[in-house]
Design a protein around this motif. Structure first.
Motif, PDB file in Angstrom:
ATOM      1  N   ALA A 179       0.815  -1.220   0.000  1.00  8.27           N
ATOM      2  CA  ALA A 179       0.000   0.000   0.000  1.00  8.27           C
ATOM      3  C   ALA A 179       0.846   1.265   0.000  1.00  8.27           C
ATOM      4  N   ALA A 180       2.150   1.135   0.292  1.00 12.36           N
ATOM      5  CA  ALA A 180       3.031   2.306   0.311  1.00 12.36           C
ATOM      6  C   ALA A 180       3.414   2.763  -1.093  1.00 12.36           C
ATOM      7  N   ILE A 238       7.003  -4.347  -7.405  1.00 16.51           N
ATOM      8  CA  ILE A 238       7.589  -3.344  -6.513  1.00 16.51           C
ATOM      9  C   ILE A 238       8.651  -4.019  -5.659  1.00 16.51           C
ATOM     10  N   LEU A 239       9.886  -3.550  -5.752  1.00 19.69           N
ATOM     11  CA  LEU A 239      11.013  -4.168  -5.049  1.00 19.69           C
ATOM     12  C   LEU A 239      11.238  -3.467  -3.715  1.00 19.69           C
ATOM     13  N   ASN A 240      11.425  -4.268  -2.669  1.00 20.49           N
ATOM     14  CA  ASN A 240      11.604  -3.694  -1.341  1.00 20.49           C
ATOM     15  C   ASN A 240      12.473  -4.625  -0.489  1.00 20.49           C
ATOM     16  N   SER A 292       9.912  -1.386 -10.316  1.00 20.95           N
ATOM     17  CA  SER A 292      10.501  -0.204  -9.685  1.00 20.95           C
ATOM     18  C   SER A 292      10.666  -0.465  -8.198  1.00 20.95           C
ATOM     19  N   PRO A 293      11.663   0.157  -7.563  1.00 18.78           N
ATOM     20  CA  PRO A 293      11.837   0.010  -6.117  1.00 18.78           C
ATOM     21  C   PRO A 293      10.814   0.844  -5.360  1.00 18.78           C
ATOM     22  N   LEU A 294      10.520   0.420  -4.137  1.00 17.77           N
ATOM     23  CA  LEU A 294       9.653   1.213  -3.272  1.00 17.77           C
ATOM     24  C   LEU A 294      10.417   2.458  -2.844  1.00 17.77           C
ATOM     25  N   GLN A 295       9.849   3.621  -3.083  1.00 18.48           N
ATOM     26  CA  GLN A 295      10.577   4.864  -2.875  1.00 18.48           C
ATOM     27  C   GLN A 295      10.556   5.343  -1.423  1.00 18.48           C
ATOM     28  N   GLY A 296       9.447   5.197  -0.743  1.00 23.66           N
ATOM     29  CA  GLY A 296       9.348   5.701   0.621  1.00 23.66           C
ATOM     30  C   GLY A 296       9.291   4.574   1.634  1.00 23.66           C
ATOM     31  N   PRO A 297       9.288   4.900   2.924  1.00 20.90           N
ATOM     32  CA  PRO A 297       9.195   3.868   3.959  1.00 20.90           C
ATOM     33  C   PRO A 297       7.855   3.151   3.899  1.00 20.90           C
TER      34      PRO A 297
END
Length: 618
Positions: free
Chosen positions: A110-111, A259-261, A289-294
């Motif tokens: 959800a982030a 989404i990569l995290n 794409s990578p997850l940008q925020g926490p």
């Protein structure tokens, strides 16, 4: 200083907890952070209800103001029952506040920002552990991996560390010396000899093993071939799991956002690039794409959504089985209604034991045994229903089918006990009679929070045990309304098995008659009225004794009628010790009139199979 929110601006609380820490963020409606901090780890499956409430109260005490909506995701909140447990605990600390309670995978997903057109999304997480979790626009979910560092977590830091340990030891065995990676691992662990890795590896905590991934990445940067191969294999596994997760949500080739995290991914750009390349090669229309925020911002987003009555369903199970078996089970109203307990003997006070605390021991013994004497007549009144179940079990055994018991607490333990006695008593295959207890193996000796209230878990257990039309399920519930048992009955009915309910609450007869959906209706009801317990509500007493007697009837008579008994002798017992071998000798002598020496010779010639020896002598 952070400006205070306006009076009309909603205050949103996001909480995300895992095995390393819990992250908390309080924001206003514009997304401005009011308070942010980290606190102790929180894995729901490892916490009691009291520990969970303490943890949440500690968070509440550190907040400058009360939130208007809460999004909370904790590791270990896998099932619908887990998430309902988390929601209830949250509402005890913040009563009346709208709340979305889920797991840390949902919050991370959800982030990520949502595009103009909704498409399936897959979170590819690689940190200490690893997991792929996806959600389709219609709410369906899928999960691949995330089962711990022993049997899962492919491509995680822990998996990379374990692979490195095995690789360097194989290198030592094959070449007679350790290469650069092995030397670096010894240095990282401050060992002087490779043999020191052996005792360490037996007890090494997961975090220490995961920390070895740092060494592997460092050696890969120095072009070490072994380190590079380990990371290449790990990237391939992550990509494979990510695409497998996507396949459960949509057709191959349809657009999917990956989404990569996780620290392994985000702190190692070359590795993340390799994973991205492999996903795109496997999935032609992948957006990676990578997850940008926490990821705690995902919990905040869920809080915002619930405030607007637009939150995605967060109590849906997120396992692969649940994705296939959706929608989630909703028990019939007549079973859910707690009023069914009002007239149940299992909940009433026994007028004969009102002075139990003042009786001497002799009087207590007389009272309890006189109450137990009421059990056989009560069971005898259920003989027709028991006969029906025995006949179905006999038919199942004759057709290669199986008998299953499903229960929670004492009921579940008694089912497991009866099942465990069948192989040595009747030389039956272990899988012929199986006991299933809510919460699994741990529940045999300690309580598992919320396990009996999870109907979906009961259904899932039936799915994993692969019940079919030749099988029989006996659901055991003293009160008659245990959701785990009803979930098992529903799924067993759906799969064509014969189902029965054993309980001690006569009110369940009327409750079952009110069920209109046949998928929820047991085909047989065994409901002895054994009366209230001597110790009010303690169903391990008369209800437990009655359960054991009924299960004895079912399995003993079914085994007898299918040729496992001659006269009243166990001719198919498994003589696995000295006592049982002596019994086998006596059985053979009694049946044939031969000498002990002749009986011993016949048994030895047939591998100590009593029935075969009997037929040989006869």
């Amino acid at each position: 200083m952070t400006p205070a929110p306006s009076v009309t601006s909603p205050v949103l609380l996001g909480i995300e907890g895992g095995g390393t820490r819990t992250t908390v963020r309080l924001v206003d409606g514009a997304g401005t952070t009011i308070k942010a901090f980290h606190t102790h780890p929180a894995v729901l499956s490892l916490m009691t209800d009291r520990e969970l409430r303490w943890h949440l109260r500690d968070i509440a005490s550190r907040l400058p103001q009360r939130p208007q909506a809460i999004g909370i995701g904790l590791a270990g909140a896998r099932t619908a029952a887990d998430q309902e447990r988390l929601r209830r605990a949250t509402l005890r600390v913040w009563p009346g506040i709208p709340c979305v309670a889920t797991n840390d995978l949902e919050t991370a997903l959800a982030a990520a920002p949502v595009g103009k057109k909704e498409i399936p999304r897959v979170l590819v997480l690689s940190g200490t552990g690893s997991c792929c979790f996806g959600r389709a626009p219609d709410g369906r979910t899928a999960k691949v991996g995330g089962r711990g560092h022993i049997i899962g977590d492919r491509g995680s830091a822990c998996d990379i560390g374990l692979r490195a340990l095995r690789a360097v030891m194989a290198d030592l065995d094959h070449r007679g010396r350790m290469g650069p990676l092995g030397a670096a691992i010894l240095n990282a662990l401050m060992f002087n000899d490779p043999d020191q890795l052996i005792p360490w590896s037996v007890h090494a905590p997961k975090t220490e093993i995961a920390n070895l991934a740092i060494t592997v990445f460092a050696l890969a940067q120095k072009k070490d071939a072994l380190a590079k191969k380990i990371l290449s294999d790990s990237a391939a596994m992550l990509a494979e799991d990510a695409c497998a997760c996507a396949c459960q949500l949509t057709e191959d080739g349809a657009p999917v956002e990956f989404i990569l995290n996780g620290g392994v991914m985000l702190r190692n750009p070359a590795f993340m690039k390799d994973v991205t390349r492999r996903i795109r090669k496997c999935w032609s229309k992948a957006r990676v794409s990578p997850l940008q925020g926490p990821s705690v911002l995902g919990a905040v987003n869920l809080a915002r959504g619930v405030l607007l009555n637009a939150a995605p369903s967060s109590t849906r199970q997120t396992s692969r089985v649940a994705a296939q078996a959706s929608p989630a089970l909703e028990l019939p109203a007549s079973i859910v209604d707690l009023a069914v307990l009002k007239d149940s003997p299992t909940e009433k006070r026994n007028p004969r034991s009102m002075t139990l605390d003042r009786l001497n021991v002799i009087q207590g013994i007389e009272l309890m045994l006189s109450e137990d004497a009421l059990i056989p007549p009560a069971i005898l009144k259920e003989k027709r229903a028991i006969n029906q179940v025995v006949a179905q079990v006999m038919l199942a055994f004759e057709n290669g089918g199986r008998l299953f018991y499903a229960g929670a607490g004492t009921s579940g333990r008694l089912g497991v006990l009866d099942a465990s006695e069948i192989p040595p008593t009747f030389r039956a295959p272990r899988e012929q009679v199986q006991g299933i207890i809510a919460g699994g193996r741990q529940a045999l000796w300690s309580a598992v929070e919320g396990a009996e209230d999870d109907a979906q878990a009961g259904a899932t257990a039936m799915t994993h045990r692969q019940l079919g039309p030749d099988d029989v399920l006996v659901g055991i519930a003293a009160s008659g309304r245990t959701p785990f048992v009803w979930g098992a009955i529903h799924e067993a009915n759906r799969r064509g098995a014969f189902t029965a309910l054993l309980c001690f609450n006569p009110a369940m007869r009327a409750a079952v008659k009110k069920i209109h959906d046949s998928a929820w209706q047991p085909q047989a009801l065994i409901i002895p009225n054994v009366g209230p317990e001597v110790l009010t509500g303690s169903t391990r007493l008369k209800s437990g004794t009655a359960t054991k007697l009924v299960l004895n009837l079912i399995t003993t008579l079914a085994m007898t009628r299918t040729g496992k008994v001659i006269s009243n002798l166990m001719v198919d017992l498994n003589p696995s010790n000295v006592k049982l071998r002596d019994r086998a000798l006596r059985i053979l002598v009694d049946l044939t009139g031969c000498t002990r020496d002749a009986a011993r010779e016949a048994l030895q010639s047939t591998g100590w199979q009593v029935k075969d020896a009997y037929l040989k002598l006869k």
